[in-house]
Write a protein that holds these residues in place. Structure first.
Motif, mmCIF file in Angstrom:
data_model
loop_
_atom_site.group_PDB
_atom_site.id
_atom_site.type_symbol
_atom_site.label_atom_id
_atom_site.label_comp_id
_atom_site.label_asym_id
_atom_site.label_seq_id
_atom_site.Cartn_x
_atom_site.Cartn_y
_atom_site.Cartn_z
ATOM 1 N N HIS A 77 -25.453 8.112 46.972
ATOM 2 C CA HIS A 77 -25.012 9.504 46.905
ATOM 3 C C HIS A 77 -23.637 9.731 47.529
ATOM 4 O O HIS A 77 -23.099 10.826 47.418
ATOM 5 C CB HIS A 77 -26.047 10.418 47.577
ATOM 6 N N ARG A 78 -23.099 8.702 48.191
ATOM 7 C CA ARG A 78 -21.762 8.846 48.755
ATOM 8 C C ARG A 78 -20.749 9.014 47.648
ATOM 9 O O ARG A 78 -20.898 8.471 46.559
ATOM 10 C CB ARG A 78 -21.391 7.582 49.546
ATOM 11 N N LYS A 79 -19.676 9.728 47.969
ATOM 12 C CA LYS A 79 -18.579 9.867 47.024
ATOM 13 C C LYS A 79 -17.932 8.500 46.823
ATOM 14 O O LYS A 79 -17.663 7.779 47.776
ATOM 15 C CB LYS A 79 -17.556 10.844 47.614
ATOM 16 N N LYS A 80 -17.721 8.116 45.599
ATOM 17 C CA LYS A 80 -17.122 6.823 45.298
ATOM 18 C C LYS A 80 -15.631 6.858 45.663
ATOM 19 O O LYS A 80 -14.931 7.799 45.314
ATOM 20 C CB LYS A 80 -17.270 6.470 43.814
ATOM 21 N N GLN A 81 -15.178 5.833 46.351
ATOM 22 C CA GLN A 81 -13.781 5.724 46.741
ATOM 23 C C GLN A 81 -13.320 4.295 46.461
ATOM 24 O O GLN A 81 -13.161 3.488 47.376
ATOM 25 C CB GLN A 81 -13.609 6.081 48.220
ATOM 26 N N PRO A 82 -13.116 3.978 45.184
ATOM 27 C CA PRO A 82 -12.860 2.584 44.810
ATOM 28 C C PRO A 82 -11.632 1.974 45.484
ATOM 29 O O PRO A 82 -11.658 0.803 45.853
ATOM 30 C CB PRO A 82 -12.723 2.620 43.297
ATOM 31 N N GLU A 83 -10.569 2.732 45.658
ATOM 32 C CA GLU A 83 -9.368 2.160 46.277
ATOM 33 C C GLU A 83 -9.607 1.833 47.740
ATOM 34 O O GLU A 83 -9.123 0.819 48.238
ATOM 35 C CB GLU A 83 -8.169 3.101 46.118
ATOM 36 N N ARG A 86 -9.495 -1.873 49.285
ATOM 37 C CA ARG A 86 -8.647 -2.145 50.454
ATOM 38 C C ARG A 86 -9.470 -2.781 51.569
ATOM 39 O O ARG A 86 -9.037 -3.741 52.213
ATOM 40 C CB ARG A 86 -8.011 -0.837 50.920
ATOM 41 N N ALA A 87 -10.665 -2.257 51.811
ATOM 42 C CA ALA A 87 -11.529 -2.799 52.856
ATOM 43 C C ALA A 87 -11.922 -4.242 52.546
ATOM 44 O O ALA A 87 -11.948 -5.095 53.438
ATOM 45 C CB ALA A 87 -12.775 -1.930 53.015
ATOM 46 N N LEU A 88 -12.206 -4.529 51.281
ATOM 47 C CA LEU A 88 -12.567 -5.892 50.890
ATOM 48 C C LEU A 88 -11.401 -6.860 51.123
ATOM 49 O O LEU A 88 -11.600 -7.963 51.649
ATOM 50 C CB LEU A 88 -13.009 -5.926 49.419
ATOM 51 N N LEU A 89 -10.202 -6.439 50.761
ATOM 52 C CA LEU A 89 -9.028 -7.289 50.984
ATOM 53 C C LEU A 89 -8.795 -7.522 52.471
ATOM 54 O O LEU A 89 -8.530 -8.643 52.905
ATOM 55 C CB LEU A 89 -7.786 -6.661 50.347
ATOM 56 N N ASP A 90 -8.911 -6.446 53.256
ATOM 57 C CA ASP A 90 -8.697 -6.569 54.700
ATOM 58 C C ASP A 90 -9.751 -7.472 55.336
ATOM 59 O O ASP A 90 -9.424 -8.298 56.198
ATOM 60 C CB ASP A 90 -8.706 -5.192 55.368
ATOM 61 N N CYS A 91 -10.991 -7.328 54.927
ATOM 62 C CA CYS A 91 -12.063 -8.168 55.476
ATOM 63 C C CYS A 91 -11.875 -9.632 55.084
ATOM 64 O O CYS A 91 -12.060 -10.531 55.918
ATOM 65 C CB CYS A 91 -13.432 -7.661 55.028
ATOM 66 N N ALA A 92 -11.494 -9.885 53.845
ATOM 67 C CA ALA A 92 -11.245 -11.261 53.408
ATOM 68 C C ALA A 92 -10.082 -11.858 54.204
ATOM 69 O O ALA A 92 -10.142 -13.021 54.632
ATOM 70 C CB ALA A 92 -10.958 -11.308 51.915
ATOM 71 N N ALA A 93 -9.033 -11.070 54.428
ATOM 72 C CA ALA A 93 -7.886 -11.551 55.203
ATOM 73 C C ALA A 93 -8.289 -11.852 56.640
ATOM 74 O O ALA A 93 -7.869 -12.862 57.215
ATOM 75 C CB ALA A 93 -6.759 -10.516 55.163
ATOM 76 N N GLN A 94 -9.128 -10.998 57.227
ATOM 77 C CA GLN A 94 -9.601 -11.235 58.600
ATOM 78 C C GLN A 94 -10.389 -12.534 58.676
ATOM 79 O O GLN A 94 -10.206 -13.332 59.601
ATOM 80 C CB GLN A 94 -10.479 -10.075 59.071
ATOM 81 N N LEU A 148 -18.857 -5.853 45.639
ATOM 82 C CA LEU A 148 -17.658 -6.677 45.724
ATOM 83 C C LEU A 148 -17.275 -7.210 44.349
ATOM 84 O O LEU A 148 -16.105 -7.154 43.951
ATOM 85 C CB LEU A 148 -17.878 -7.835 46.699
ATOM 86 N N LEU A 149 -18.280 -7.703 43.604
ATOM 87 C CA LEU A 149 -18.009 -8.287 42.285
ATOM 88 C C LEU A 149 -17.524 -7.243 41.283
ATOM 89 O O LEU A 149 -16.918 -7.598 40.266
ATOM 90 C CB LEU A 149 -19.249 -9.017 41.769
ATOM 91 N N HIS A 150 -17.780 -5.975 41.555
ATOM 92 C CA HIS A 150 -17.229 -4.902 40.721
ATOM 93 C C HIS A 150 -15.700 -4.899 40.817
ATOM 94 O O HIS A 150 -15.004 -4.607 39.839
ATOM 95 C CB HIS A 150 -17.798 -3.544 41.154
ATOM 96 N N HIS A 151 -15.180 -5.226 42.002
ATOM 97 C CA HIS A 151 -13.730 -5.219 42.223
ATOM 98 C C HIS A 151 -13.090 -6.579 41.950
ATOM 99 O O HIS A 151 -11.954 -6.653 41.472
ATOM 100 C CB HIS A 151 -13.423 -4.795 43.665
#
Length: 198
Positions: free
Chosen positions: A16-22, A26-34, A60-63
């Protein structure tokens, strides 16, 4: 004491959360970089990144449809940051001849002291072993050289950039040994060589 939400409640809440794909991307990229900076590029897995970002593997696989796509996106993001750093340095350099080379040297030396915590260091092995990352790097460098051919095309400046690449390679191969062999103040030597071009 309130009970923690059940898995079903968290799933419903996420649904039910509002979708915020960007923001998710961004969070996925930052986590992968960390993860790469902390444990090396080989530690980047779909599961590890999804867990750290607090999303499902499906999310994750959606992105990013594979680990390779995620790794390429992390590398492209790093190249974008390097572009921004180089552009800032270019803007502050009043001498046009050799300007890109000096900015490139500064970028190459900017995070050497981070050692194992350097994202460039973490991705170095992946760049060597992943053809897609090598292609991204080559395309980035070709694009930059086309833009700066008039001011940075002479052989002396090419040699300076190759020396900076050599320091990067030594750091990758030797970790702390590279820093001992080519101390941080070697940057000053390369910058002096890049002054004025010819």
């Amino acid at each position: 004491m309130a009970a923690s939400p059940s898995r079903r409640d968290r799933t419903l809440s996420a649904h039910h959360r509002k979708k915020q794909p960007e923001q998710v991307r961004r969070a996925l990229l930052d986590c992968a970089a960390q993860i790469a900076a902390e444990q090396g590029a080989s530690a980047i897995t779909i599961q590890a990144v999804a867990e750290r970002a607090g999303v499902t593997k499906g999310g994750l696989l959606h992105h990013f449809d594979s680990k390779q796509a995620l790794l390429a996106a992390v590398f492209e993001d790093l190249l974008d940051k390097m572009d921004q750093e180089i552009d800032r340095t270019l803007a502050d350099d009043p001498a046009s001849r050799g300007r890109f080379t000096r900015a490139y040297v500064r970028a190459c030396f900017s995070d050497r002291l981070l050692g194992d915590r350097s994202l460039w260091g973490a991705l170095s092995v992946a760049i060597v072993s992943e053809p897609a990352l090598r292609a991204l790097w080559s395309a980035w460098l070709d694009g930059r050289m086309a833009r700066h051919a008039e001011t940075d095309g002479d052989q002396r400046l090419v040699a300076v950039r190759l020396a900076a690449d050599g320091v990067w390679l030594a750091d990758m191969m030797e970790k702390d040994g590279g820093l001992k062999r080519y101390p941080q103040d070697f940057e000053v030597v390369l910058l002096a060589m890049a002054e004025g071009g010819n």
